[in-house]
Design a protein around this motif. Structure first.
Motif, PDB file in Angstrom:
ATOM      1  N   GLU A 171       0.846  -1.192   0.000  1.00 56.91           N
ATOM      2  CA  GLU A 171       0.000   0.000   0.000  1.00 56.91           C
ATOM      3  C   GLU A 171       0.879   1.238   0.000  1.00 56.91           C
ATOM      4  O   GLU A 171       1.914   1.264   0.663  1.00 56.91           O
ATOM      5  CB  GLU A 171      -0.890   0.006   1.250  1.00 56.91           C
ATOM      6  N   LEU A 172       0.458   2.237  -0.773  1.00 59.60           N
ATOM      7  CA  LEU A 172       1.273   3.440  -0.915  1.00 59.60           C
ATOM      8  C   LEU A 172       0.370   4.665  -1.038  1.00 59.60           C
ATOM      9  O   LEU A 172      -0.466   4.735  -1.945  1.00 59.60           O
ATOM     10  CB  LEU A 172       2.159   3.322  -2.165  1.00 59.60           C
ATOM     11  N   ALA A 173       0.557   5.621  -0.130  1.00 59.16           N
ATOM     12  CA  ALA A 173      -0.127   6.916  -0.196  1.00 59.16           C
ATOM     13  C   ALA A 173      -1.619   6.778  -0.520  1.00 59.16           C
ATOM     14  O   ALA A 173      -2.118   7.420  -1.449  1.00 59.16           O
ATOM     15  CB  ALA A 173       0.559   7.818  -1.219  1.00 59.16           C
ATOM     16  N   GLY A 174      -2.282   5.936   0.232  1.00 58.33           N
ATOM     17  CA  GLY A 174      -3.730   5.837   0.071  1.00 58.33           C
ATOM     18  C   GLY A 174      -4.194   4.928  -1.048  1.00 58.33           C
ATOM     19  O   GLY A 174      -5.387   4.870  -1.366  1.00 58.33           O
ATOM     20  N   ARG A 175      -3.271   4.200  -1.687  1.00 54.94           N
ATOM     21  CA  ARG A 175      -3.668   3.289  -2.765  1.00 54.94           C
ATOM     22  C   ARG A 175      -3.110   1.894  -2.479  1.00 54.94           C
ATOM     23  O   ARG A 175      -2.020   1.770  -1.921  1.00 54.94           O
ATOM     24  CB  ARG A 175      -3.112   3.760  -4.110  1.00 54.94           C
ATOM     25  N   ASP A 217       5.287   8.950  -5.233  1.00 52.15           N
ATOM     26  CA  ASP A 217       4.955   8.797  -3.806  1.00 52.15           C
ATOM     27  C   ASP A 217       6.019   7.965  -3.110  1.00 52.15           C
ATOM     28  O   ASP A 217       6.137   7.977  -1.895  1.00 52.15           O
ATOM     29  CB  ASP A 217       3.591   8.097  -3.654  1.00 52.15           C
ATOM     30  N   LEU A 218       6.768   7.187  -3.922  1.00 53.45           N
ATOM     31  CA  LEU A 218       7.828   6.352  -3.358  1.00 53.45           C
ATOM     32  C   LEU A 218       9.038   6.454  -4.281  1.00 53.45           C
ATOM     33  O   LEU A 218       8.926   6.271  -5.491  1.00 53.45           O
ATOM     34  CB  LEU A 218       7.358   4.889  -3.284  1.00 53.45           C
ATOM     35  N   LEU A 219      10.185   6.778  -3.691  1.00 52.68           N
ATOM     36  CA  LEU A 219      11.433   6.825  -4.450  1.00 52.68           C
ATOM     37  C   LEU A 219      12.275   5.630  -4.028  1.00 52.68           C
ATOM     38  O   LEU A 219      12.533   5.440  -2.834  1.00 52.68           O
ATOM     39  CB  LEU A 219      12.168   8.137  -4.149  1.00 52.68           C
ATOM     40  N   LEU A 220      12.691   4.822  -4.996  1.00 58.16           N
ATOM     41  CA  LEU A 220      13.532   3.656  -4.712  1.00 58.16           C
ATOM     42  C   LEU A 220      14.931   3.941  -5.231  1.00 58.16           C
ATOM     43  O   LEU A 220      15.106   4.235  -6.419  1.00 58.16           O
ATOM     44  CB  LEU A 220      12.972   2.407  -5.409  1.00 58.16           C
ATOM     45  N   LEU A 221      15.914   3.880  -4.354  1.00 53.67           N
ATOM     46  CA  LEU A 221      17.301   4.129  -4.754  1.00 53.67           C
ATOM     47  C   LEU A 221      18.074   2.823  -4.567  1.00 53.67           C
ATOM     48  O   LEU A 221      18.185   2.319  -3.443  1.00 53.67           O
ATOM     49  CB  LEU A 221      17.923   5.227  -3.877  1.00 53.67           C
ATOM     50  N   ASP A 222      18.595   2.268  -5.651  1.00 55.33           N
ATOM     51  CA  ASP A 222      19.290   0.978  -5.581  1.00 55.33           C
ATOM     52  C   ASP A 222      20.784   1.203  -5.764  1.00 55.33           C
ATOM     53  O   ASP A 222      21.238   1.410  -6.890  1.00 55.33           O
ATOM     54  CB  ASP A 222      18.742   0.037  -6.665  1.00 55.33           C
ATOM     55  N   GLU A 223      21.535   1.205  -4.682  1.00 56.50           N
ATOM     56  CA  GLU A 223      22.995   1.397  -4.721  1.00 56.50           C
ATOM     57  C   GLU A 223      23.370   2.581  -5.619  1.00 56.50           C
ATOM     58  O   GLU A 223      24.186   2.434  -6.522  1.00 56.50           O
ATOM     59  CB  GLU A 223      23.687   0.135  -5.259  1.00 56.50           C
ATOM     60  N   PRO A 224      22.808   3.758  -5.373  1.00 60.24           N
ATOM     61  CA  PRO A 224      22.976   4.845  -6.342  1.00 60.24           C
ATOM     62  C   PRO A 224      24.404   5.364  -6.462  1.00 60.24           C
ATOM     63  O   PRO A 224      24.733   6.003  -7.453  1.00 60.24           O
ATOM     64  CB  PRO A 224      22.048   5.937  -5.819  1.00 60.24           C
ATOM     65  N   PHE A 225      25.252   5.068  -5.462  1.00 59.97           N
ATOM     66  CA  PHE A 225      26.618   5.611  -5.519  1.00 59.97           C
ATOM     67  C   PHE A 225      27.655   4.538  -5.805  1.00 59.97           C
ATOM     68  O   PHE A 225      28.847   4.829  -5.866  1.00 59.97           O
ATOM     69  CB  PHE A 225      26.971   6.296  -4.197  1.00 59.97           C
ATOM     70  N   ALA A 226      27.201   3.300  -5.968  1.00 61.41           N
ATOM     71  CA  ALA A 226      28.151   2.179  -6.024  1.00 61.41           C
ATOM     72  C   ALA A 226      29.091   2.263  -7.219  1.00 61.41           C
ATOM     73  O   ALA A 226      30.241   1.845  -7.136  1.00 61.41           O
ATOM     74  CB  ALA A 226      27.392   0.859  -6.037  1.00 61.41           C
ATOM     75  N   GLY A 276       9.637  16.822   0.112  1.00 62.25           N
ATOM     76  CA  GLY A 276       9.613  15.409   0.480  1.00 62.25           C
ATOM     77  C   GLY A 276       8.455  15.056   1.386  1.00 62.25           C
ATOM     78  O   GLY A 276       8.375  13.952   1.898  1.00 62.25           O
ATOM     79  N   GLY A 277       7.536  15.995   1.586  1.00 61.47           N
ATOM     80  CA  GLY A 277       6.469  15.799   2.553  1.00 61.47           C
ATOM     81  C   GLY A 277       5.680  14.522   2.358  1.00 61.47           C
ATOM     82  O   GLY A 277       5.418  13.794   3.309  1.00 61.47           O
ATOM     83  N   ARG A 278       5.359  14.208   1.109  1.00 57.97           N
ATOM     84  CA  ARG A 278       4.484  13.074   0.850  1.00 57.97           C
ATOM     85  C   ARG A 278       5.285  11.826   0.469  1.00 57.97           C
ATOM     86  O   ARG A 278       4.863  10.701   0.670  1.00 57.97           O
ATOM     87  CB  ARG A 278       3.575  13.483  -0.317  1.00 57.97           C
ATOM     88  N   ARG A 279       6.473  12.070  -0.054  1.00 61.73           N
ATOM     89  CA  ARG A 279       7.238  10.978  -0.662  1.00 61.73           C
ATOM     90  C   ARG A 279       7.981  10.159   0.400  1.00 61.73           C
ATOM     91  O   ARG A 279       8.647  10.702   1.273  1.00 61.73           O
ATOM     92  CB  ARG A 279       8.260  11.579  -1.630  1.00 61.73           C
ATOM     93  N   ALA A 280       7.874   8.842   0.305  1.00 62.96           N
ATOM     94  CA  ALA A 280       8.694   7.945   1.114  1.00 62.96           C
ATOM     95  C   ALA A 280       9.855   7.480   0.241  1.00 62.96           C
ATOM     96  O   ALA A 280       9.723   7.398  -0.984  1.00 62.96           O
ATOM     97  CB  ALA A 280       7.871   6.753   1.578  1.00 62.96           C
ATOM     98  N   THR A 281      10.991   7.202   0.872  1.00 57.17           N
ATOM     99  CA  THR A 281      12.155   6.762   0.110  1.00 57.17           C
ATOM    100  C   THR A 281      12.682   5.459   0.696  1.00 57.17           C
ATOM    101  O   THR A 281      12.794   5.328   1.914  1.00 57.17           O
ATOM    102  CB  THR A 281      13.271   7.830   0.160  1.00 57.17           C
TER     103      THR A 281
END
Ligand SMILES: Nc1ncnc2c1ncn2[C@@H]1O[C@H](COP(=O)(O)OP(=O)(O)OP(=O)(O)O)[C@@H](O)[C@H]1O
Length: 364
Positions: free
Chosen positions: A63-67, A159-168, A190-195
């Motif tokens: 579930e994400l931000a009401g959906r 609503d969701l930011l996924l960062l996969d080893e962004p600096f590797a 960033g108020g609404r966004r989860a990371t």
């Protein structure tokens, strides 16, 4: 669309991949950064792929931000999830300019061209990449491409930011600055966004995350606030992850000055006013041990005494004491051959030598 009462992200899911099974429950509040740490093969990528909708969970709900994105017979496809993904392979469209790459998401979500380009310019400016707008991806450095990829993900207002080893994939010079920039950018709107940030690097968690979960064998073995998990590790993996050296002081030049006036040379991970409270962070593997005081610049040379030697995987961890209080507990990882060659034992007088480029300085 299926409505949910959950703010931010909540996922409870099980997914099998070959003989491997991921079975986790996790949540990230709006505005929160959750780091996922874990050894190779622990299921980090499987987790991100499932959240992004690239992989379908066998059971459970997302579930994400009401959906509701996934659940009983429900699987919202990736492009309808309002989820942004940034990986090491930036996957920019090679035939489009940087501006068009960043405007692509907003255009695909129905924004008129002019409005989409304005959004793209705004995010390029947030990641200090305005001057790259007209370039093609093939002409960018690794760090530039990562900044553009981040702007592209954020331009869709996920609503969701996924960062996969962004600096590797970045070299040691580029990673600290980009990490500092990501920290700043994650604070913007960033108020609404989860990371959710997947990383091998404890620095990423320390600098960027509010909370940490540690995965092992497809299960969460530890979780809590970043400070809690890293200061009181309960598994061997987290103990290693937490094995950072940290010196506190106040920002000065590119480094910091400790309470007793020692200058620690480093690289700024973010802009800091001189005199602001700061920490210098570096890995035990970045610390060399010399018997003589070498004057090689730009290196830090701190006199110390060997407090103890502990086996640590393939290396021996040398613990230091002596001199000013901040030296106590600093760690250097050396090969057993190096320990033998230097004839180190508790009580031996040594010098800890650390290149400035290995030391990152952040606000405390
Ligand atoms: N496409 C696939 N088909 C079958 N098994 C897979 C597939 N991808 C991954 N696996 C298995 O799933 C398990 C978890 O892999 P995953 O890539 O999620 O781990 P990870 O924590 O991201 O690892 P790393 O840190 O090495 O990237 C591993 O045992 C891996 O072999």
């Amino acid at each position: 669309m299926t409505v949910s009462t959950v703010d931010g992200l909540r996922a409870e899911m099980a997914v099998g991949r070959g003989g491997f099974r991921l079975d986790v429950t996790l949540a990230a509040a709006p505005g929160e950064v959750l780091a996922v740490l874990g050894p190779n093969g622990s299921g980090k990528s499987t987790l991100l792929d499932t959240l992004a909708g690239l992989l379908r969970a066998d059971t459970g709900t997302v579930e994400l931000a009401g959906r509701t994105l996934a659940g009983d017979r429900l699987h919202v496809p990736p492009h309808q999830r309002r989820v942004g993904l940034v990986t090491q392979d930036t996957l920019l469209f090679p035939h489009l300019t940087v501006l068009a790459n960043v405007a692509f998401g907003p255009r695909a979500h129905g924004k008129p061209r002019r409005a989409a380009e304005n959004t793209a310019r705004r995010w390029l400016s947030e990641v200090d990449a305005s001057e790259l707008a007209g370039r093609r991806p093939s002409t960018l450095s690794g760090g530039q491409a990562q900044r553009v990829a981040l702007a592209r993900a954020l331009a869709t207002e996920p609503d969701l930011l996924l960062l996969d080893e962004p600096f590797a994939a970045l070299d040691v010079d580029a990673a600290p600055a980009l990490r500092g920039l990501v920290r700043r950018v994650l604070g913007v709107a960033g108020g609404r966004r989860a990371t959710v940030l997947v990383t091998h690097d404890p620095l990423d968690a320390l600098v960027l995350a509010d909370r940490v979960v540690v995965l092992d064998g497809g299960r969460i073995v530890e979780q809590g606030s970043t400070g809690e998990v890293l200061s009181r590790p309960r598994t061997a993996f987290t103990a290693r992850v937490a094995g950072l050296n940290l010196i506190t002081g106040t920002a000065s030049g590119d480094g910091l000055v400790t309470a007793d006036g020692t200058h620690v040379a480093g690289m700024r991970g973010e802009p800091l006013a001189d005199g602001a409270p700061a920490v210098a962070v570096f890995l035990p593997s970045a610390v060399a041990v010399h018997m003589e005081r070498t004057l090689a610049s730009p290196r830090n040379v701190f006199p110390a005494t060997v407090a103890g030697l502990e086996p640590h995987g393939d290396v021996i961890r040398v613990r230091a004491r002596g001199g000013p209080p901040w030296v106590a507990g600093l760690a250097a990882d050396l090969s057993p051959a190096a320990i033998a060659e230097l004839a180190l034992e508790p009580g031996t007088a040594i010098h800890l030598v650390i290149k400035a480029t290995e030391v990152t300085v952040y606000g405390a």
